[in-house]
Enzyme design. Structure first.
Site, short mmCIF file in Angstrom:
data_model
loop_
_atom_site.label_atom_id
_atom_site.label_comp_id
_atom_site.label_asym_id
_atom_site.label_seq_id
_atom_site.Cartn_x
_atom_site.Cartn_y
_atom_site.Cartn_z
N SER A 134 -0.46 8.52 1.04
CA SER A 134 -1.82 8.31 1.52
C SER A 134 -2.09 8.94 2.88
O SER A 134 -3.10 9.63 3.08
CB SER A 134 -2.12 6.81 1.57
OG SER A 134 -1.99 6.23 0.29
N GLY A 135 -1.20 8.72 3.83
CA GLY A 135 -1.40 9.25 5.18
C GLY A 135 -1.30 10.75 5.23
O GLY A 135 -2.12 11.43 5.87
N CYS B 82 1.88 4.02 -2.70
CA CYS B 82 0.71 3.22 -3.05
C CYS B 82 0.19 3.57 -4.44
O CYS B 82 -0.05 2.69 -5.26
CB CYS B 82 -0.38 3.42 -2.02
SG CYS B 82 -1.88 2.47 -2.36
N CYS C 27 0.58 -0.15 -4.64
CA CYS C 27 -0.69 -0.87 -4.68
C CYS C 27 -1.45 -0.72 -5.99
O CYS C 27 -1.91 -1.72 -6.56
CB CYS C 27 -1.61 -0.38 -3.56
SG CYS C 27 -0.80 0.03 -2.02
N LYS D 270 0.38 -2.08 -9.21
CA LYS D 270 0.48 -3.53 -9.01
C LYS D 270 -0.85 -4.21 -9.30
O LYS D 270 -0.90 -5.22 -10.01
CB LYS D 270 0.90 -3.82 -7.57
CG LYS D 270 0.78 -5.28 -7.16
CD LYS D 270 0.72 -5.42 -5.66
CE LYS D 270 -0.56 -4.85 -5.10
NZ LYS D 270 -0.59 -4.85 -3.63
N TYR E 145 -5.77 13.77 -6.70
CA TYR E 145 -5.21 14.10 -5.39
C TYR E 145 -4.89 15.59 -5.31
O TYR E 145 -5.15 16.26 -4.30
CB TYR E 145 -3.95 13.28 -5.11
CG TYR E 145 -4.24 11.92 -4.51
CD1 TYR E 145 -4.83 11.80 -3.27
CD2 TYR E 145 -3.89 10.77 -5.20
CE1 TYR E 145 -5.09 10.56 -2.71
CE2 TYR E 145 -4.15 9.51 -4.65
CZ TYR E 145 -4.74 9.42 -3.41
OH TYR E 145 -5.00 8.19 -2.88
N TYR F 15 5.35 -9.92 0.83
CA TYR F 15 4.25 -9.42 0.00
C TYR F 15 4.72 -9.07 -1.41
O TYR F 15 4.18 -9.56 -2.41
CB TYR F 15 3.71 -8.10 0.58
CG TYR F 15 2.66 -8.18 1.62
CD1 TYR F 15 1.33 -7.98 1.32
CD2 TYR F 15 2.99 -8.37 2.96
CE1 TYR F 15 0.34 -7.99 2.30
CE2 TYR F 15 2.03 -8.37 3.95
CZ TYR F 15 0.71 -8.17 3.61
OH TYR F 15 -0.25 -8.17 4.59
N GLU G 99 3.80 -11.11 -4.86
CA GLU G 99 2.88 -10.49 -5.81
C GLU G 99 3.52 -10.30 -7.17
O GLU G 99 2.90 -10.59 -8.21
CB GLU G 99 2.38 -9.16 -5.24
CG GLU G 99 1.42 -9.35 -4.07
CD GLU G 99 0.94 -8.05 -3.46
OE1 GLU G 99 -0.15 -8.04 -2.88
OE2 GLU G 99 1.68 -7.04 -3.56
N ARG H 248 15.38 -16.93 1.50
CA ARG H 248 16.28 -17.40 2.56
C ARG H 248 15.58 -18.35 3.52
O ARG H 248 16.19 -19.26 4.07
CB ARG H 248 16.84 -16.20 3.34
CG ARG H 248 17.79 -16.58 4.45
CD ARG H 248 18.30 -15.35 5.18
NE ARG H 248 19.13 -14.53 4.33
CZ ARG H 248 20.44 -14.74 4.14
NH1 ARG H 248 21.03 -15.76 4.74
NH2 ARG H 248 21.13 -13.95 3.36
N GLY I 107 12.24 -6.30 1.30
CA GLY I 107 11.50 -5.58 2.33
C GLY I 107 11.63 -4.09 2.13
O GLY I 107 12.22 -3.62 1.15
N ALA J 21 -4.50 -8.33 2.35
CA ALA J 21 -4.59 -9.23 1.20
C ALA J 21 -3.27 -9.25 0.47
O ALA J 21 -2.54 -8.26 0.43
CB ALA J 21 -5.71 -8.79 0.26
N GLU K 9 -20.01 -19.81 0.66
CA GLU K 9 -20.90 -20.67 1.44
C GLU K 9 -20.13 -21.78 2.15
O GLU K 9 -20.62 -22.36 3.12
CB GLU K 9 -21.98 -21.28 0.55
CG GLU K 9 -21.50 -22.32 -0.44
CD GLU K 9 -22.63 -22.93 -1.26
OE1 GLU K 9 -23.61 -23.39 -0.65
OE2 GLU K 9 -22.53 -22.93 -2.50
#
Length: 491
Positions: A42-43, A70, A75, A78, A126, A205, A209, A226, A297, A376, A476
């Protein structure tokens, strides 16, 4: 220094000394390109396209598929799998609302095939975008040879005035016996057979997920964590809310434990023709699994890039050290995205790449503001969060007001669902400014995107209260919390 300046300072990287072109005795070398980008995630893709739009000659090297983690294995797939899992709940609830539905059947290969079609489509888009912008894309591994030279896998050498490293991150593995029997998130989207029993190591994360989406698709899921709770670093009320929700949904959470050994065996109850993995934990648990997902991680993807040959400095975790403009310790070499291990989020990488290209090639220098970065977790329900947690706010502000509401969704009146949504506001008790918003609710990701605009604009609690509500909606409830649940006053 005002509150916003104070928070911004928390995320700024200290300035670092640089060395580079100036050390080459004033010689102005001939360059093949103005910019060479290593990494087509992406970057890197954003930086290449924007730089080319400013008139730069750009070459981008990607050794795998355009789109990076991603799009190809993160992302996007997923979220597609999360959608698939939610249909199960929707089908169950539809019957309560009068729909007559024959027993549904989930087909894993069909989902994988649908995902593959969409990923291929996005990858093509892309490639088209880079081509239209004039970026030359080479499908090759690229490594640094010196501050201006990049070597491709076929031996070609490219001289570049500027180099951008955007190689992202890769799954981090913890060594234990039999770890080769497990998989990482990179492989989870392409399994040939659906795992009826899944053990997940980790509780960040990715682990949470995957736990939610595989459980929704029908897996018996166990998470081995852990820590004392899942999602370290998130607001404590949110952590407790999702922990309770997952337990109610049948997901087993083994807290304060870790995987120590995996053994391939043929246990009773195993699927015909499929080996069972026996999982042994530090606390003595023994679990049978069809797959073990290692989600401990991610680590910066910097090994073997030749950073030492160019003099690019890294930290103790291998992350490239950058300043607030994404510049490394070498004046003409920059790095964006997860490879610098600051905010490992796709939108952050995209914005860093855009800022780099505008600053260097567009004559419009600007820096990324890392304050109030929304995020998120695509669990079911979702988590949406922006700003400070309650504990962070209490450590930095003299007076903190906390507003909390636990709400049963309207549809639950018909379905009987016992899921409780959570809304939480963290407010500066002296200025009334909102410091953080934390949601655990359906579509929390969509809500937090809009709410982050309010925080970035300096919205106060009074601003929220003066806004007209939309009824009946979950949102609300943010306007109905008129008195703080608790106030912390250190004056």
């Amino acid at each position: 220094m005002n509150d916003l300046d104070s928070k911004q300072a928390l995320f700024e990287v200290p300035s670092i000394s640089v060395e580079g072109p100036a050390s080459q005795e004033g010689v102005s070398p001939e360059f093949d390109v103005d910019l060479f980008v290593i990494g087509g995630g992406s970057g890197g893709i954003r930086a290449a396209r924007v730089a080319a739009g400013h008139g730069a000659r750009v070459m981008l090297a990607e050794e795998s598929r355009l789109g990076g983690t991603c799009v190809i294995r993160g992302c996007v797939p997923k979220k597609l799998f999360v959608y698939a899992g939610r249909f199960g709940d929707a089908l169950d609830e539809a019957a309560d609302f009068g729909w007559k539905i024959s027993p549904p059947r989930f087909d894993w290969p069909s989902l994988v095939a649908a995902k593959d079609r969409e990923i291929a489509h996005l990858e093509g888009l892309y490639a088209q975008g880079q081509s239209k912008a004039g970026v030359e894309v080479v499908h090759s591994r690229a490594v640094l040879e010196d501050v201006h030279t990049v070597r491709l896998a076929d031996g070609r050498r490219v001289r570049a005035n500027f180099i951008l490293i955007a190689t992202g991150a890769k799954p981090e593995l913890l060594p234990f016996e039999g770890m080769e029997l497990g998989i990482t998130s990179d492989a989870a989207f392409d399994l040939k057979e659906f795992p009826q029993r899944l053990v997940i190591g980790g509780a960040g994360y990715i682990a949470i997920e995957f736990a939610g989406l595989f459980a929704a698709l029908g897996s018996e899921v166990t998470v081995v964590c852990r820590g004392s709770n899942i999602l370290r670093g998130f607001d404590e009320d949110v952590r407790q809310a999702i922990s309770t929700s997952y337990t109610n949904r049948g997901i087993t959470l083994l807290l304060g434990d870790s995987i120590t050994r995996l053994v391939s065996t043929k246990a009773s109850g195993s699927v015909e023709g499929r080996a069972t993995i026996n999982v042994v934990t530090e606390q003595g648990a023994r679990l049978d699994a069809d797959q073990v997902l290692m989600a401990f991680g991610r680590a910066p993807n910097t090994i073997g890039l030749g950073l030492d040959l160019a003099g690019v400095k890294t930290d103790e975790k291998g992350a490239i050290i950058v300043d607030a403009s994404s510049r490394t310790s070498v004046a003409n070499i920059f790095a964006v995205g997860d490879v610098s291990n600051q905010f490992n989020l796709t939108p952050v990488a995209i914005r860093e790449g855009h800022a780099f290209a505008d600053s260097i090639f567009g004559g419009k220098p600007w820096q990324v503001n890392y304050a109030n970065v929304p995020t998120a977790v695509f669990s079911s329900p979702e988590i949406g969060t922006v700003g400070l947690t309650e504990l962070e706010a209490r450590s930095r502000y003299a007076v903190v007001d906390v507003y909390k509401a636990r709400v049963r969704p309207l549809a639950a009146g018909v379905t009987g669902d016992c899921e409780i949504a959570l809304l939480k506001l963290v407010v500066d008790g002296e200025s009334d400014r909102i410091l953080g918003v934390h949601l655990f609710a359906e579509d929390a990701s969509e809500m937090i995107q809009v709410l982050s605009i309010a925080l970035e604009s300096g919205a106060t609690r009074a601003d929220f209260m003066s806004t007209m509500a939309v009824h009946p909606t979950f949102g609300e409830e943010l306007l109905g919390m008129r008195r703080p649940t608790v106030r912390y006053d250190r004056r």
